[in-house]
Enzyme design. Structure first.
Site, PDB file in Angstrom:
ATOM      1  N   ASP A 159     -23.283   6.816   8.555  1.00  0.00           N
ATOM      2  CA  ASP A 159     -22.734   5.186   9.162  1.00  0.00           C
ATOM      3  C   ASP A 159     -23.847   4.221   8.085  1.00  0.00           C
ATOM      4  OD1 ASP A 159     -21.908   5.840  11.397  1.00  0.00           O
ATOM      5  OD2 ASP A 159     -23.765   6.993  11.785  1.00  0.00           O
ATOM      6  N   LYS A 206       8.151   1.211   0.692  1.00  0.00           N
ATOM      7  CA  LYS A 206       9.232   0.574  -0.065  1.00  0.00           C
ATOM      8  C   LYS A 206      10.455   0.760  -0.746  1.00  0.00           C
ATOM      9  CE  LYS A 206       5.154   0.715  -2.938  1.00  0.00           C
ATOM     10  NZ  LYS A 206       4.255   0.937  -1.761  1.00  0.00           N
ATOM     11  N   HIS A 231     -26.940  11.079  19.100  1.00  0.00           N
ATOM     12  CA  HIS A 231     -26.625  10.184  18.219  1.00  0.00           C
ATOM     13  C   HIS A 231     -25.337   9.765  18.723  1.00  0.00           C
ATOM     14  CE1 HIS A 231     -26.240   9.163  14.322  1.00  0.00           C
ATOM     15  NE2 HIS A 231     -24.967   9.186  13.808  1.00  0.00           N
ATOM     16  N   GLU A 232     -24.376  10.499  18.840  1.00  0.00           N
ATOM     17  CA  GLU A 232     -23.455   9.748  19.780  1.00  0.00           C
ATOM     18  C   GLU A 232     -23.636   9.025  20.810  1.00  0.00           C
ATOM     19  OE1 GLU A 232     -20.485   9.457  17.889  1.00  0.00           O
ATOM     20  OE2 GLU A 232     -21.392  11.728  15.941  1.00  0.00           O
ATOM     21  N   ALA A 273       1.011  -1.096  -0.342  1.00  0.00           N
ATOM     22  CA  ALA A 273       0.371  -0.049  -0.311  1.00  0.00           C
ATOM     23  C   ALA A 273       0.801   1.185  -0.135  1.00  0.00           C
ATOM     24  CB  ALA A 273      -0.773  -0.236   1.303  1.00  0.00           C
ATOM     25  N   PRO A 274       0.458   2.956  -0.498  1.00  0.00           N
ATOM     26  CA  PRO A 274       0.858   3.460  -0.781  1.00  0.00           C
ATOM     27  C   PRO A 274       1.128   4.447   0.970  1.00  0.00           C
ATOM     28  CG  PRO A 274      -0.376   3.886  -1.725  1.00  0.00           C
ATOM     29  CD  PRO A 274      -1.002   2.714  -1.256  1.00  0.00           C
ATOM     30  N   GLY A 275       2.989   3.801   1.295  1.00  0.00           N
ATOM     31  CA  GLY A 275       3.606   4.708   2.540  1.00  0.00           C
ATOM     32  C   GLY A 275       4.429   3.864   3.468  1.00  0.00           C
TER      33      GLY A 275
END
Length: 662
Positions: A526, A233, A449-450, A228-230
């Protein structure tokens, strides 16, 4: 005598070389002194022509311009002393009675047959001259040509041709790092121990090739790093060169292709030619997919410039001498689109997958990036690693830097745990916007909600512990978030765990239904994620009792990028309808389950929402005490119902280490 003759012959040879260079012959481009003499000659010629032109121009500007009739009148009055008759004008000298001096004049010549007779009568000396147009002709050709050459040279230099112009377009624009210039070793790489072990063999061959040659072993010609990027490599390739102490040739896949046909293939040949001259060394090609994409994908047909470049790369790799000391390394995050000829044995023999680091790898990476950062005593890198699942090396480096910048803005001398926590929130959810004004009703909706998300996560069996709840807006659209801290890295998920993830995602939406009797747009993200889970359970994982052990997707998905190709549908309309119905059943069952949990714990839902409305952020020991109280109440309820205290409401795991923006 011998020395004298050699000196004399050497001097004669030097003179001949200089003459040859001044006439434009030989390879003058390799000798700066000869090139300088040649350019000086052209500068002198141009300056001479310019001076001649300007001299004539300014001389004519200083001459008195008179009409032809006035010129004839001056002749009749005896003022004209001499004239020069040219093709289209007449120049001469005459006496001016105003200031009693002689002046030069010029007038336009008119076809007048009586002019010569008039000049003879007045005794005026006259002569004829044909005007030379050589200078004007030379300038009319030379100046446009010089402008064109200068413009073309400038264009070639801007396109990467270098000081030698178009002849150097085919040169490989490679960055060459000497042995001591790489500056990276395996000590600077962490979190990818398996990949380091794979490449240790390459380092040993470059250091001691005779160890392998004496038993007939052949080192892999090419090593392909995929991940994956980052994930590190390029850093790992540099570490191999730094450990081996050999030159490092670095290029990008896009550096080979230019607008000129054949330039890419020429650069490939030049790159491998330079590498063989500096063997042992390492050639590193970053973003190989820009060059090595599978051939035959051009919809217009034929071989374009990129395919010709790829063909030349294949030839150069296959033509390597065994044990020549030149090893090719390449990196890509799209291995599924590479040409099969690149991946066969004899070219890129070894494929090294670099995965995202686990919790121990993240902790080791954090230690490397924080070596030069002053950390406070309360900083726990293991806890930070646990809070950042899915982060790669580049993300962790950015995290350390963001925390250091935040400490600097706050005027602190050391970076503390609070700065790291704030940096994690900022990277995942966005910048905190305390000044964003929300009316009391909207703030109450966000709080419930949270609270719904958090209360469901506290109530199910396998959910990760809730680490932080906030109703402070962040980023573009996140009005609040609930952060869960995973206790370990997970690579597989069961059906019950996926169902629990659905429950946690639907907790906010169902809390709004229970409290307000209405729903808002805050649950859009969600619902999208919950729908993706339900679709994957039905279409990919075979977790539907109605459809059985069948999978219905064959989309080409990149293993390292969140990029999917167009879906390939291989089922009937009836099956598609059954898939939709089964997804709807899963979502409705999850909806009813979450509603039951929140109705049963309505008291805790109201308490948690009130705390959030008062403090806006809930974390630390206070949040742990509240979570333990909720779990204890759940155990007591199950005992009253005759259930086991060790069994939860359902098995499940929420989004690991995620911050769910709403």
């Amino acid at each position: 005598m011998a020395n004298k003759s050699e000196k004399g012959s050497g001097g004669l040879k030097d003179i001949m070389d200089r003459l040859k260079g001044s006439m434009g012959g030989g390879d003058g481009s390799q000798d700066p002194s000869r090139r300088k003499v040649q350019f000086s000659f052209w500068y002198f010629l141009l300056a001479l022509l310019a001076v001649s032109f300007l001299q004539n121009y300014f001389f004519e500007q200083q001459m008195l311009k008179i009409p032809y009739s006035e010129f004839k009148q001056h002749v009749r009055e005896g003022r004209v002393k001499n004239v020069v008759i040219e093709t289209d004008k007449i120049r001469g000298q005459m006496f001016s009675p105003d200031d009693q001096t002689d002046k030069y004049f010029v007038t336009v010549r008119v076809d007048d047959p009586d002019l010569v007779k008039l000049l003879d009568e007045q005794g005026v000396k006259y002569t004829g001259r044909l005007e030379s147009r050589l200078v004007a002709a030379i300038l009319s050709w030379l100046l446009p040509m010089a402008v064109f050459i200068l413009f073309w040279s400038f264009l070639i230099r801007r396109m990467g041709g270098g000081p030698q112009g178009v002849l150097s377009v085919g040169k490989a624009r490679v960055k060459i790092y000497a042995e001591k210039e790489v500056g990276v070793t395996f000590e600077d790489v962490a979190g990818i121990d398996e990949a380091k072990a794979e490449l240790q063999e390459i380092v040993e061959f470059l250091k001691t090739p005779e160890k392998f040659q004496k038993i007939g072993a052949k080192i892999p010609k090419g090593v392909l790093l995929v991940g994956a990027p980052g994930t590190g490599k390029t850093l790992l390739a540099k570490a191999v060169a730094g450990e081996a102490g050999v030159p490092f040739f670095s290029m990008s896949g896009s550096d080979f292709v230019e607008m000129f046909v054949g330039v890419g293939a020429a650069r490939v040949r030049d790159l491998f030619g330079q590498a063989k001259q500096n063997a042992p060394c390492i050639i590193f090609i970053d973003e190989l997919d820009a060059l090595g994409k599978a051939r035959g994908l051009n919809p217009m047909g034929g071989h374009d410039e990129r395919e010709q470049t790829l063909n030349q790369l294949l030839v150069e790799m296959d033509g390597f001498e065994p044990n020549s000391g030149v090893i090719i390394m390449a990196a890509t995050n799209r291995p599924e689109i590479l040409d099969p000829a690149l991946l066969r044995p004899g070219r890129f023999d070894r494929h090294v997958a670099i995965d995202k680091p686990d919790i121990r790898g993240r902790e080791a990476i954090l230690r490397i990036h924080s070596r030069n950062v002053k950390l406070d005593d309360d900083v726990d890198l293991h806890k930070i690693a646990a809070m950042t699942p899915g982060f790669v090396g580049a993300d962790l480096a950015n995290l350390v830097n963001e925390a250091a910048l935040l400490a600097g803005r706050r005027g602190k001398d050391v970076v503390g745990m609070a700065e790291f926590q704030e940096a994690i929130d900022r990277i995942i959810a966005g910048l905190e916007k305390k000044n964003r004004a929300m009316n009391p009703h909207e703030k109450k909706i966000v709080a419930y909600h949270e609270a719904g998300h958090a209360l469901v996560a506290m109530s199910v069996k396998n959910a990760d512990p809730v680490n932080k709840i906030s109703i402070i807006p962040r980023g573009i659209a996140a009005l609040g978030y609930t952060q869960q801290l995973p206790t370990e890295d997970r690579y597989l998920m069961t059906r019950e765990e996926l169902l629990d993830r659905l429950y946690v995602l639907l907790g906010g939406r169902v809390a709004e239904e229970i409290v307000f009797g209405d729903v808002s747009t805050g649950a859009q993200n969600d619902l999208q994620r919950a729908t993706d889970i339900a679709r994957s359970m039905v279409m990919e994982y075979g977790m539907s009792s109605r459809l059985g052990l069948l999978t219905f997707t064959r989309e080409p998905r990149s293993p390292f990028l969140d990029v999917a190709g167009p879906r390939v549908r291989e089922f009937s309309e009836r099956t598609a309808q059954e898939i939709d119905e089964e997804m709807a059943v899963l979502m409705e069952e999850a909806h009813q389950k979450v509603r039951f949990i929140l109705m049963e714990k309505r008291e805790y839902l109201d308490r948690l929402a009130s705390i959030l409305l008062e403090k806006e952020v809930l974390e630390g020991e206070e949040l742990k005490r509240f979570a333990e109280e909720v779990r204890a109440a759940g155990r007591n309820q199950r005992r009253e119902k005759g259930g086991s205290a060790e069994t939860g409401e359902s098995g499940g795991e929420s989004v690991k280490g995620s911050i769910a923006p709403d």
